[in-house]
Design a protein around this motif. Sequence first.
Motif, mmCIF file in Angstrom:
data_model
loop_
_atom_site.group_PDB
_atom_site.id
_atom_site.type_symbol
_atom_site.label_atom_id
_atom_site.label_comp_id
_atom_site.label_asym_id
_atom_site.label_seq_id
_atom_site.Cartn_x
_atom_site.Cartn_y
_atom_site.Cartn_z
ATOM 1 N N GLY A 1 3.182 10.365 5.390
ATOM 2 C CA GLY A 1 2.870 9.565 4.120
ATOM 3 C C GLY A 1 2.116 8.295 4.410
ATOM 4 N N SER A 2 1.209 8.303 5.253
ATOM 5 C CA SER A 2 0.497 6.881 5.777
ATOM 6 C C SER A 2 -0.035 6.384 4.185
ATOM 7 C CB SER A 2 -0.606 7.253 6.651
ATOM 8 O OG SER A 2 -1.739 6.316 6.688
ATOM 9 N N GLU A 3 -0.241 5.198 4.323
ATOM 10 C CA GLU A 3 -0.551 4.402 3.383
ATOM 11 C C GLU A 3 -2.028 4.699 3.104
ATOM 12 O OE1 GLU A 3 -0.294 1.172 6.405
ATOM 13 O OE2 GLU A 3 0.815 2.871 5.905
ATOM 14 N N ASN B 1 -4.534 12.964 -7.612
ATOM 15 C CA ASN B 1 -5.551 12.603 -7.997
ATOM 16 C C ASN B 1 -6.912 12.091 -7.038
ATOM 17 O OD1 ASN B 1 -4.152 10.721 -6.479
ATOM 18 N ND2 ASN B 1 -3.710 9.099 -8.004
ATOM 19 N N GLY C 1 0.584 6.036 -11.903
ATOM 20 C CA GLY C 1 -0.155 6.923 -11.055
ATOM 21 C C GLY C 1 -1.453 6.429 -10.700
ATOM 22 N N VAL C 2 -1.897 5.231 -11.234
ATOM 23 C CA VAL C 2 -3.420 4.833 -11.034
ATOM 24 C C VAL C 2 -3.672 4.595 -9.459
ATOM 25 C CG1 VAL C 2 -4.826 2.792 -11.685
ATOM 26 C CG2 VAL C 2 -2.770 3.375 -13.058
ATOM 27 N N HIS C 3 -4.929 4.739 -9.305
ATOM 28 C CA HIS C 3 -5.593 4.699 -8.084
ATOM 29 C C HIS C 3 -5.631 3.437 -7.306
ATOM 30 C CE1 HIS C 3 -7.001 8.276 -5.828
ATOM 31 N NE2 HIS C 3 -6.724 7.501 -4.825
ATOM 32 N N ARG C 4 -5.148 3.079 -6.282
ATOM 33 C CA ARG C 4 -5.180 1.613 -5.716
ATOM 34 C C ARG C 4 -6.616 1.216 -5.489
ATOM 35 N NH1 ARG C 4 -2.323 -2.065 -4.389
ATOM 36 N NH2 ARG C 4 -0.494 -0.465 -4.678
ATOM 37 N N ARG C 5 -7.095 0.176 -5.773
ATOM 38 C CA ARG C 5 -8.402 -0.201 -5.416
ATOM 39 C C ARG C 5 -8.155 -1.404 -4.325
ATOM 40 N NH1 ARG C 5 -12.558 0.948 -9.488
ATOM 41 N NH2 ARG C 5 -11.712 2.370 -10.287
ATOM 42 N N ARG C 6 -8.832 -1.539 -3.323
ATOM 43 C CA ARG C 6 -8.569 -2.548 -2.089
ATOM 44 C C ARG C 6 -9.432 -3.657 -2.783
ATOM 45 N NH1 ARG C 6 -8.249 -0.629 2.999
ATOM 46 N NH2 ARG C 6 -10.154 -1.954 3.518
ATOM 47 N N ASN D 1 3.672 3.576 -5.344
ATOM 48 C CA ASN D 1 2.828 4.262 -6.346
ATOM 49 C C ASN D 1 2.824 3.147 -7.589
ATOM 50 O OD1 ASN D 1 3.994 6.649 -5.134
ATOM 51 N ND2 ASN D 1 2.331 7.297 -6.259
ATOM 52 N N THR E 1 7.303 5.041 -1.185
ATOM 53 C CA THR E 1 7.702 5.682 -2.473
ATOM 54 C C THR E 1 6.720 6.874 -2.485
ATOM 55 O OG1 THR E 1 6.204 4.419 -3.935
ATOM 56 C CG2 THR E 1 8.619 3.665 -3.871
ATOM 57 N N ARG E 2 7.265 8.034 -2.104
ATOM 58 C CA ARG E 2 6.218 9.195 -1.918
ATOM 59 C C ARG E 2 5.768 9.584 -3.255
ATOM 60 N NH1 ARG E 2 5.549 13.536 1.971
ATOM 61 N NH2 ARG E 2 7.025 12.801 3.569
ATOM 62 N N ARG F 1 -2.539 6.780 0.369
ATOM 63 C CA ARG F 1 -2.403 6.364 -1.054
ATOM 64 C C ARG F 1 -3.992 5.773 -1.783
ATOM 65 N NH1 ARG F 1 2.837 6.193 -2.244
ATOM 66 N NH2 ARG F 1 3.589 6.501 -0.219
ATOM 67 N N GLU F 2 -4.509 5.170 -0.702
ATOM 68 C CA GLU F 2 -5.527 4.520 -1.160
ATOM 69 C C GLU F 2 -6.940 5.161 -1.306
ATOM 70 O OE1 GLU F 2 -4.562 -0.148 0.441
ATOM 71 O OE2 GLU F 2 -6.144 1.295 1.397
ATOM 72 N N ASP G 1 -16.784 1.713 -5.734
ATOM 73 C CA ASP G 1 -15.545 1.351 -6.344
ATOM 74 C C ASP G 1 -14.246 0.659 -5.623
ATOM 75 O OD1 ASP G 1 -16.982 2.723 -8.155
ATOM 76 O OD2 ASP G 1 -15.923 4.559 -8.208
ATOM 77 N N ASN G 2 -14.777 0.419 -4.297
ATOM 78 C CA ASN G 2 -13.563 -0.263 -3.727
ATOM 79 C C ASN G 2 -12.516 0.410 -3.271
ATOM 80 O OD1 ASN G 2 -13.979 -2.759 -2.746
ATOM 81 N ND2 ASN G 2 -13.539 -3.735 -4.892
ATOM 82 N N GLN G 3 -12.738 1.876 -3.148
ATOM 83 C CA GLN G 3 -11.735 2.584 -2.799
ATOM 84 C C GLN G 3 -12.130 3.388 -1.469
ATOM 85 O OE1 GLN G 3 -11.984 5.160 -6.442
ATOM 86 N NE2 GLN G 3 -10.028 4.206 -7.121
ATOM 87 N N THR H 1 0.775 -1.025 -0.075
ATOM 88 C CA THR H 1 0.197 0.047 -0.050
ATOM 89 C C THR H 1 0.842 1.226 -0.042
ATOM 90 O OG1 THR H 1 -0.041 -0.210 2.222
ATOM 91 C CG2 THR H 1 -2.091 -1.274 1.081
ATOM 92 N N ALA H 2 2.225 1.083 0.248
ATOM 93 C CA ALA H 2 3.056 2.334 0.344
ATOM 94 C C ALA H 2 3.615 2.489 -1.182
ATOM 95 C CB ALA H 2 4.138 1.995 1.309
#
Lengths: 292, 1052
Positions: free
Chosen positions: B220-222, B257, A130-135, A126, A170-171, B225-226, B162-164, A123-124
């Motif tokens: 910079g917590s994960e 984004n 730069g695609v958004h992560r889906r869970r 990129n 990876t910031r 990112r999600e 959207d699972n986000q 999860t840390a």
Amino acid sequence: MEAHKHSSASFTILRPKRLSDNAEPVSRLSHVPITSPGSVIPTEDHSVRARGTLLSCGESGNVLTATRAGVISRVNKLVMVMPLRSRYIPETGDVVVGRVVEIANKRYKMDVNATKHAFLLLTAINLPGGVHRRRNQEDELNMRQYFKEGDLVSAEVQERRKDGSVALHTRSLRYGKLSAGQLVTVQSELVKRAKKHFHELPCGVHTILGNNGFIFLSQTRKGAISLEMRRRIARVANSILALDSEFIAIGPDTIMDVYQTSLANGVEVKDMCTPDVVKSICVGARSMREAA
Amino acid sequence: MSNKRDSNGLNGVNPRSVSKKPRLADKDLSNDVHMSEKQEPALVSSKPPSTILMPSSIGIRVESTGTTGSSVLPEKLGESPPMLKTSCKHDVSLPGDYKKEYNISALKMPEKPAKEYPFSLDSFQRESIKCLERNESVLVAAHTSAGKTVIAEYAISIALRDNQRVIYTSPIKALSNQKYRELEEEFSDVGLMTGDVTINKNASCLVMTTEILRSMLYRGSEVVREVSWVIFDEVHYMRDKERGVVWEESIILVPQNVRFVFLSATIPNAREFSEWIAHLKNQPCHTIYTDTRPVPLEHYLHPSGGKGLHLVVNSKGQFQMDAYEAAMRELDSTKDREKEAAGGIKKDKRRRRKQDGPGKTDCFKVVKEIMDRQFEPVIVFSFSRKDCEAMALQMSKLDFSSDEDRMNIAQVFENAVASLNEEDQDLPQITAIFQLLERGIGIHHSGLLPVIKEVVELLFQEGLLKCLFATETFSMGLNMPAKTVVFTSIRKFDGSQFRKLAGGEYVQMSGRAGRRGIDKRGITILMCDEKLEPTTARRIMSGSAEPLKSTFKLGYNMLLNLLRAEEADPEYVIARSLAQFQADRALPANEQQLKELEAERDSIPLGGGDSGVEEHEVRSYFKIRDVSEKLRKEVRDAIHKPSYILPFLQEGRVIRIREAKENNDFGWGAVVDCIRHATGVTKKPDDERYKIQVLVRCVAGSNRSGRPRPYRFAANSSSFKSRESPKNDISKEEWIVCSFSIRDIDGLSAIRVVKHSDLRPVENRATVGRSVSEALRRYPDSIPMLDPFSDLGITDENLAILLKKVEALEEAMIASPVAKCSKMKMLHKQWTKRQLKNEEIKKVKHELKVAKGIILKDELKRMKRVLRRLGFINNEDIVEVKGRVACEINTANELVLTELLLGGTLNSMDPAVVVAVCSCFVLDEGKIDENLKLEKELQSAFDSLKVVATRVGTVTKESNIPIDVDTFVESFNPNAMRVAYWWCKGHSFSAICEMADLFEGSVIRCLRRLEELLRQLVAAVKSIGNTELEQKIEAGSSALKRGIPFHASLYV
């Protein structure tokens, strides 16, 4: 109250009256306060001990002894020993280059030249583009799509966790997998923390100066690497190794000084590793530096 | 922007007339398109001539007919009420380099919505959802009760679909708790993170405070990112001087984004905010603005002591002038009556009596009337916690509960209290409040125990409380409407002064009036005890909200966190702040203004012409004159030091009084008395510590209404010569004893007059006054003054030099041809005019500097200097060990805490003492208690804290940051030290509450913040690797964390 004085939670460091033979007062030895493990560190009242020191019961109250060989550093009342040579000690915000050694449990374990493997959580990172992560579970199954065992990855130290493990992240998109280049490993102390760790050297070589002593060299532009570029990268690599063996701080300036000296003296890349040449080019670089 | 709207009468009250005109205000920057008009093709090409690509925007207005599903029908009005039509304005701000054409009216409602609602949506809600479905950011500005939650919920649904992940931030912990409860019921996959609790932090939807989001962004917590959506609730909180910057930092640091949902109260410059987001995040951002209320409001005025209510603004938003005037007349008559009753009593006493005398019964009367008219439930807002409680106690004679209600209340209350341990159940606050609650009366303010606050909220939501006394905090957050809202005062204390309520605040609080679907209209009653200008009343009641202004400022923790990350430098954040954006936009206008002002200044003639003197002569003359005035003042200040002149301020000394601030020249008077103030902890400058009572000549009777006015003097007269101006009737003067500070002394004569021992009768005072006049008359040319050297015994050499300088300047002035000029007066006028213009120019220049980022950059430089000097960063701006420690601390002053930590003073302290010292950092209310008696070890700990704080303060000051070191040191408040200490030592909560003059709620808040701080300290100490200190702080922390202060919220 009496009980408190003896408990470890509350202490006062007293200046030792008599020193044992093997613990000579360091300050008398030279103007550089160097110490070795087991030596007593002279302190004043209310000192706050920090890394590299140990509080132990001496003959007259508690004394502070060093647990590492290195330079004694004092900030306010803080006393610590900074090792001269050691494995890399991570700090938040450091730029590191690491090698993936294991993939498990949603994380990449990375060798960063520290006492432990650091970890980079899935999860840390990129994702490419730069695609958004889906869970979802798929990502975890496809972790090797991003990094495989043996890959070199640049990252930033996110934090040191409570248990002493080190989390990377990876910031931005500047970090990530490294390829088409050369890794040079040096002592981590020689790479100082600086505002910038990504450099483009004037000779066209791109360097990532990892705080952990892993330095990655590559071509600035993308595409096929010409023979000339390969030579340049090799020369930079040898310059860095020369600096390492002479224990000189490694930064873009010092690298380029050695690089230029070696060129000016007409040293071939392949000859840059012999001890005499190393010494001479480093001395040459130093005088160049001083002249400048 | 607001002007325009006001002039159109567009406060959501009369949308019909509005609909004919597009009401988009800032046209210059946008291409606003009315729905019916054709859209211009080249929408994006028209960029403002700025160096930065400014966002452009397009917009439409949308109206829809009543879809609220409620029976909102007018009571007796013949025409359709405004609420049948809800209207909203929809704009989209596009980033400067947005290439695609944007057709806003083509947005469609989704065929398969992410979330369906059992009721039909309002137009603004539908517009918002259209934007969300397009995956674009949106700012929704609407009134509290309008239903903004729907939009937030929809955004959450989209993210979950959207699972986000999605983050919901709110400004206050308590609100986060409530929101968590609400969303948890709705979505289940919800987590909560505040400083106090963390629940289910791996959930898809996280509710948190903005501070937590900020620290997550820095780390910079994960989670960050999600996350695909971030919802900022109550984003207008950004105005807050203290915490506003947290919003700005967070918004800047959120990855590019991510999409935003901003929920805000109505702010006139909503569009500007969206444009900032569009510019900052390079994405379209929609603005949806509506100022319609789901339930129309009627505004009443209740004059204090008056007979009843006056409908001043009706439900259509029309101002009723005659009713207003009637109310004011009533107020006048009560005032007169009071005046007669008060008679000769001094004014301050009278005011106090007025406040708690008739005021009490007033409130009682109003509430009684509300109950009689069945306007309950009612929320009574007051601006002080003490008033709040006092008023509730007045009501305790009344009983609003039915037997059934009473049972329910008791049950809810007992259930809540049962979770506390037995000792805490008997706390006086708990037992006291129950008696009130039983009667259907509630209290809600920040001084209450959190559990009581929550019980009150729950009971109120259930409709079991009929009358709730609350402070402003109750106006935020969860939907808790009443039928009626009462304001007990139109003034509030905002930390520095008592000021009139702002329109925005009134709007926010009155938003609690009117329950959707239950009430036909909401009622607000403003209790008013002073005369209001109709314009002021209109401004408050028709509530145009203030624009959102950036309160961006730099903090050390922020700076260090930015410096430590690779290439994320503080200048990046500064350049992207809303402050900079707003300044950038004002730049062309400011430059233009500067040019105009300079031209205006230069067009003012100065000398020349028929005056016979050249311009440069005039200029130099007045410059000399200004300097000499300044020097004279310096001389005065040097002489009038208490140590010099105090011995001469005997009874009967004739002195000259002039209040520089108000420009009140009282002329000469006789000293009556000189009083020294007790040396308070709040240090005052030397010359303010003394009060001198002086008998001065005032306008007769002027002391009855406020401060006495001086009897008219001709300006600049230094003697009584010019007093006989024909207009002033001698009989109107009166000699009155007033108090002044030493600063007000303007001259010290060598004369003393005999003072009558009893100055109460007017005649005696007049006698003394006459002797003053007589004494002065004897010296028609100049009054003999006390000589600073021979009389006062001043040996200061500088003074002699100063006096010489003044003399030289005066000679130069006399020598100038201007001094002899016959048109002196005209020249002076010209000069002052020019000076005024120069002042304006200075202001604009400052604005320009701000716009160019110079101010903030300078500040950044200075702050870095502080950090360097204290060793937090090195010369290359690399964060050092100390800096790393400070990085971990963000709830309190990080510099002082780090210095304290590394200073070694904590080593020898007991854990409880460490906790007590830390309490000084987190207590943020109340003045320092002068009579505070600290235990010995606490006192010594506090002293060492003060030493450290003084050092940090001095370094800060030396780095050219304007702070007052003493004030800085005093910002560390020891009032809660004993509380924290004895709490750690195991005392009971009721015992520690008696130790300090603090509300129970404040104690709890302080202890909770303390616990948060200690957690950060543990992390900080860990980073330096000192296990002993770490253990000690952890020991303190665990001793602290027990009992009722850390009792979990009922919502969680």
